[in-house]
Design an enzyme around this catalytic site. Structure first.
Site, PDB file in Angstrom:
ATOM      1  N   HIS A 295       0.832  -1.209   0.000  1.00 21.56           N
ATOM      2  CA  HIS A 295       0.000   0.000   0.000  1.00 21.56           C
ATOM      3  C   HIS A 295       0.870   1.264   0.000  1.00 21.56           C
ATOM      4  O   HIS A 295       0.617   2.203  -0.764  1.00 21.56           O
ATOM      5  CB  HIS A 295      -0.927  -0.021   1.214  1.00 21.56           C
ATOM      6  CG  HIS A 295      -1.480   1.319   1.577  1.00 21.56           C
ATOM      7  ND1 HIS A 295      -2.503   1.916   0.879  1.00 21.56           N
ATOM      8  CD2 HIS A 295      -1.128   2.197   2.547  1.00 21.56           C
ATOM      9  CE1 HIS A 295      -2.772   3.104   1.415  1.00 21.56           C
ATOM     10  NE2 HIS A 295      -1.946   3.300   2.426  1.00 21.56           N
ATOM     11  N   HIS A 300       1.263   5.411  -2.017  1.00 25.41           N
ATOM     12  CA  HIS A 300       1.774   6.720  -1.596  1.00 25.41           C
ATOM     13  C   HIS A 300       2.987   7.231  -2.360  1.00 25.41           C
ATOM     14  O   HIS A 300       3.127   8.432  -2.571  1.00 25.41           O
ATOM     15  CB  HIS A 300       2.132   6.677  -0.105  1.00 25.41           C
ATOM     16  CG  HIS A 300       0.939   6.608   0.804  1.00 25.41           C
ATOM     17  ND1 HIS A 300       0.099   7.680   1.001  1.00 25.41           N
ATOM     18  CD2 HIS A 300       0.438   5.594   1.564  1.00 25.41           C
ATOM     19  CE1 HIS A 300      -0.864   7.328   1.852  1.00 25.41           C
ATOM     20  NE2 HIS A 300      -0.685   6.069   2.208  1.00 25.41           N
ATOM     21  N   GLU A 340      -5.516   9.625   1.340  1.00 23.85           N
ATOM     22  CA  GLU A 340      -5.880   8.201   1.241  1.00 23.85           C
ATOM     23  C   GLU A 340      -6.959   7.918   0.190  1.00 23.85           C
ATOM     24  O   GLU A 340      -6.856   6.951  -0.551  1.00 23.85           O
ATOM     25  CB  GLU A 340      -6.356   7.654   2.596  1.00 23.85           C
ATOM     26  CG  GLU A 340      -5.263   7.442   3.635  1.00 23.85           C
ATOM     27  CD  GLU A 340      -4.206   6.397   3.265  1.00 23.85           C
ATOM     28  OE1 GLU A 340      -4.385   5.605   2.320  1.00 23.85           O
ATOM     29  OE2 GLU A 340      -3.151   6.409   3.936  1.00 23.85           O
ATOM     30  N   SER A 359      -3.967   1.700  -4.605  1.00 20.07           N
ATOM     31  CA  SER A 359      -3.337   0.427  -4.264  1.00 20.07           C
ATOM     32  C   SER A 359      -4.382  -0.660  -4.031  1.00 20.07           C
ATOM     33  O   SER A 359      -4.068  -1.731  -3.557  1.00 20.07           O
ATOM     34  CB  SER A 359      -2.459   0.590  -3.014  1.00 20.07           C
ATOM     35  OG  SER A 359      -3.251   0.959  -1.909  1.00 20.07           O
TER      36      SER A 359
HETATM   37  N1  HBI Z   1      -0.017   5.107  10.638  1.00 17.72           N
HETATM   38  N2  HBI Z   1       1.682   3.862   9.718  1.00 17.72           N
HETATM   39  C1  HBI Z   1       0.558   4.587   9.558  1.00 17.72           C
HETATM   40  N3  HBI Z   1       0.036   4.757   8.316  1.00 17.72           N
HETATM   41  C2  HBI Z   1      -1.090   5.490   8.129  1.00 17.72           C
HETATM   42  O1  HBI Z   1      -1.541   5.660   6.988  1.00 17.72           O
HETATM   43  C3  HBI Z   1      -1.720   6.068   9.238  1.00 17.72           C
HETATM   44  C4  HBI Z   1      -1.137   5.846  10.504  1.00 17.72           C
HETATM   45  N4  HBI Z   1      -1.728   6.367  11.594  1.00 17.72           N
HETATM   46  C5  HBI Z   1      -2.891   7.197  11.520  1.00 17.72           C
HETATM   47  C6  HBI Z   1      -3.451   7.332  10.182  1.00 17.72           C
HETATM   48  N5  HBI Z   1      -2.866   6.813   9.137  1.00 17.72           N
HETATM   49  C7  HBI Z   1      -4.759   8.045  10.016  1.00 17.72           C
HETATM   50  O2  HBI Z   1      -5.292   8.485  11.235  1.00 17.72           O
HETATM   51  C8  HBI Z   1      -4.646   9.244   9.107  1.00 17.72           C
HETATM   52  O3  HBI Z   1      -5.948   9.695   8.827  1.00 17.72           O
HETATM   53  C9  HBI Z   1      -3.805  10.321   9.696  1.00 17.72           C
HETATM   54 FE    FE Z   2      -1.935   5.042   3.552  1.00 15.24          FE
END
Ligand code: HBI
Ligand code: FE
Length: 437
Positions: A295, A300, A340, A359
Site C-alpha cells: 500500500h 503513496h 488516502e 493500491s
Molecule cells: N499510521 N503507519 C501509519 N500509516 C497510516 O496511513 C496512518 C497511521 N496512523 C494514523 C493514520 N494513518 C490516520 O489516522 C490518518 O488519517 C492520519
Molecule cells: Fe496510507
C-alpha cells in the site's frame, strides 16, 4: 547510550531557569510530554535526574513516582561526569498529565527528595505542547495504535499463521530500533511476499492508465524506468526513500504499524513519511485494512515525488504540530479523504489520487462507479465527515486540483485555534515557532 542521547545534544533546551537552584544542585532534566492531551489522559514522559548522594536515592524517586500513580516503563543509569558519587538516571514513565505536573513541581522544589533535583526549565514542554522540532525528534514519535494486528485480531488473515506472525515481529523490530539518520535496513523479501506484490502490481498496472491522475502516472513511469518498480520484486524502502529525496526532499522512515494520528501526521511536517515494511498475508492480496508496504509503495510513493502534492502533504503535517485533539481528528479526516481516498478533476473526468484507491483494485472501481457519492472537497465540511476504515467509503471528495486543494486547505488552517504559527526552515530542517501571544 539512550540516556546520553536524551540529555545531550540539545544545549539550547537547557537554559538556566529561575528556580534559584545552584548548578551543583540542579540536575539535567528532560521532560518529553508527548502530546498536549487533557489533564486526566495518560501521557509519556522522560525525566533525567542527577543523584547527588549515590544511586541509593533512586529508590525514593521510584517510590515517589509510584505515589503519583505513574507507571515506570524504563530506567537507565550512568555515572555522572561530575565529581564524586553522582549518577544520572533516565526514567520513562506513563502518567496522567495532572500528576506529571505535580511530580515535576515536587522535583523542582526538591524538598521532598533531598539529594535529587531536576532542572525544571524543560517543564515548559508540559505547559506548552511538545511536538517534534526536527526530523530527529521523530525518534520519539513511534506510538502504535493497537487496532488491527495479526497477534490481536481473530479476523486478521495472519492470525492463525504462526510463521507469518513471527515474520511480522522480525520486521516490526527493525522499525522499533530505527533511529533518525540511519539507513533503512534491507529486508530480503521471501518468494511468497514477492508473489503477493506481483499480484497487486499487475492489477495496478491495469488500472493506472485509465483511472489514476496524471501526476501519479508520470512518477509511476519514472519509477519503472529507474527499475525501482518491477513486477517481480518488492522495492526496498531505502531505494525508494532516495528516489523521493531526489524529487521532493521527502524521505521514509520505517514504522512498525498503524501509528497514532498525531505521530503519523507530525512526520509529514518534516517531509518524512512513516512507512510500514511488512507485507500483507498472501491469502488476502487485494485487501488489507492495515497499511502494509505494498500500500505504501504503490499507493503513496508516486505522489510523494510530485512537488505540488508533497507540499500539500507537508502542510497537513505542519498544521498538526501542537494542534488540539479535536483538530488532530479533523486533520486526520482531511488526510483520509485526500491523501488516502481523494479524487480529483481532470478536464471533464474524475481521477483517483488517494493511496487507498490506487493500491486497491476493488475500492478504486467502487469510488469511480455510481454506487457512491461525490462531493466537492472543502476542508471545513470534509473535516467533519465521519469515516470508517473497514469497508468502502460511501462518500468521496473531489478536488479541483492539488493546487486548489492546497489553497483551500491553507485558508482553513489559518482559522485554526493554535496560538502560534509554525514555519519549516528547509536550511536547518527545523520547525520554527512564531509566537502570536
Ligand atoms: N499510521 N503507519 C501509519 N500509516 C497510516 O496511513 C496512518 C497511521 N496512523 C494514523 C493514520 N494513518 C490516520 O489516522 C490518518 O488519517 C492520519
Ligand atoms: Fe496510507
Amino acid at each position: 547510550a539512550e540516556a546520553s542521547s536524551d540529555s545531550d545534544g540539545k544545549p539550547d533546551d537547557d537554559d538556566d531557569d529561575d528556580t534559584g537552584l545552584t548548578e551543583e544542585e540542579v540536575v539535567l532534566a528532560k521532560t518529553i510530554a508527548e502530546s498536549p492531551e487533557s489533564e486526566q489522559s495518560v501521557q509519556k514522559a522522560a525525566l533525567v535526574l542527577r543523584l547527588r548522594e549515590g544511586i541509593g536515592s533512586l529508590g525514593r524517586i521510584l517510590k515517589t513516582i509510584e505515589n503519583f500513580k505513574g507507571i515506570i516503563t524504563h530506567v537507565e543509569s550512568r555515572a555522572s561526569k561530575k565529581e564524586g558519587l553522582q549518577f544520572e538516571v533516565l526514567i520513562k514513565i506513563d502518567m496522567s498529565r495532572q500528576s506529571l505536573l505535580q511530580l515535576i513541581r515536587n522535583l523542582r522544589q526538591s524538598s521532598a527528595l533531598d539529594g535529587v533535583t531536576l532542572l525544571a526549565d524543560n517543564s515548559v514542554s508540559i505547559k506548552d505542547p511538545w511536538f517534534p522540532r526536527h526530523a530527529s525528534d521523530l525518534d520519539n514519535c513511534n506510538h502504535l495504535m493497537t487496532k488491527y494486528e495479526p497477534d490481536l485480531d481473530m479476523n486478521h488473515p495472519g492470525f492463525a499463521d504462526k510463521e507469518y506472525r513471527a515474520r511480522r515481529k522480525v520486521i516490526a523490530e527493525i522499525a522499533f530500533a530505527y533511529k533518525y539518520g540511519e539507513p533503512i535496513p534491507c529486508i530480503p523479501y521471501t518468494e511468497t511476499e514477492n508473489e503477493t506484490w506481483s499480484r497487486v502490481f499487475i492489477t495496478v498496472l491495469d488500472l493506472v492508465p485509465k483511472h489514476a491522475c496524471v501526476e501519479y502516472q508520470r512518477v509511476f513511469k519514472k519509477l519503472q524506468e529507474e527499475r525501482i518498480f518491477e513486477s517481480h520484486r518488492i522495492p526496498q524502502l531505502q531505494e525508494v526513500s532516495d528516489f523521493l529525496k531526489r524529487n521532493t526532499g521527502f524521505t521514509l522512515r520505517p514504522a512498525a504499524g498503524l501509528l497514532t494520528a498525531r505521530d503519523f501526521l507530525s512526520s509529514l511536517a518534516f517531509r518524512v513519511f512513516q512507512s510500514t515494511q511488512y507485507v500483507r498475508h498472501i491469502n488476502s492480496p487485494y485487501h488489507t485494512p492495515e497499511p502494509d508496504c505494498i500500500h505504501e509503495l504503490l499507493g503513496h510513493m508516486p505522489l510523494l515525488a510530485d512537488p505540488s502534492f508533497a507540499q500539500f502533504s507537508q502542510e497537513i503535517g505542519l498544521a498538526s504540530l501542537g494542534a488540539s485533539d479535536e483538530e488532530i481528528e479533523k486533520l486526520s479526516t482531511i488526510y483520509w479523504f485526500t491523501i488516502e481516498f481523494g479524487l480529483c478533476k481532470e478536464g471533464t473526468e474524475v481521477k483517483a489520487y488517494g493511496a487507498g484507491l490506487l493500491s486497491a483494485y476493488g475500492e478504486l472501481l467502487h469510488a469511480l462507479s455510481d454506487k457512491c457519492e461525490h462531493r466537492p472537497f472543502d476542508p471545513s465540511t470534509t473535516a467533519l465527515q465521519k469515516y470508517q476504515d473497514q469497508e468502502y467509503q460511501p462518500i468521496y471528495f473531489v478536488a479541483e486540483s492539488f493546487e486548489d486543494a492546497k489553497e483551500k486547505f491553507r485558508r482553513w488552517v489559518a482559522a485554526m485555534s493554535r496560538p502560534f504559527e509554525v514555519r519549516y526552515n528547509p536550511h536547518t530542517q527545523r520547525v520554527e515557532v512564531l509566537d502570536s501571544v
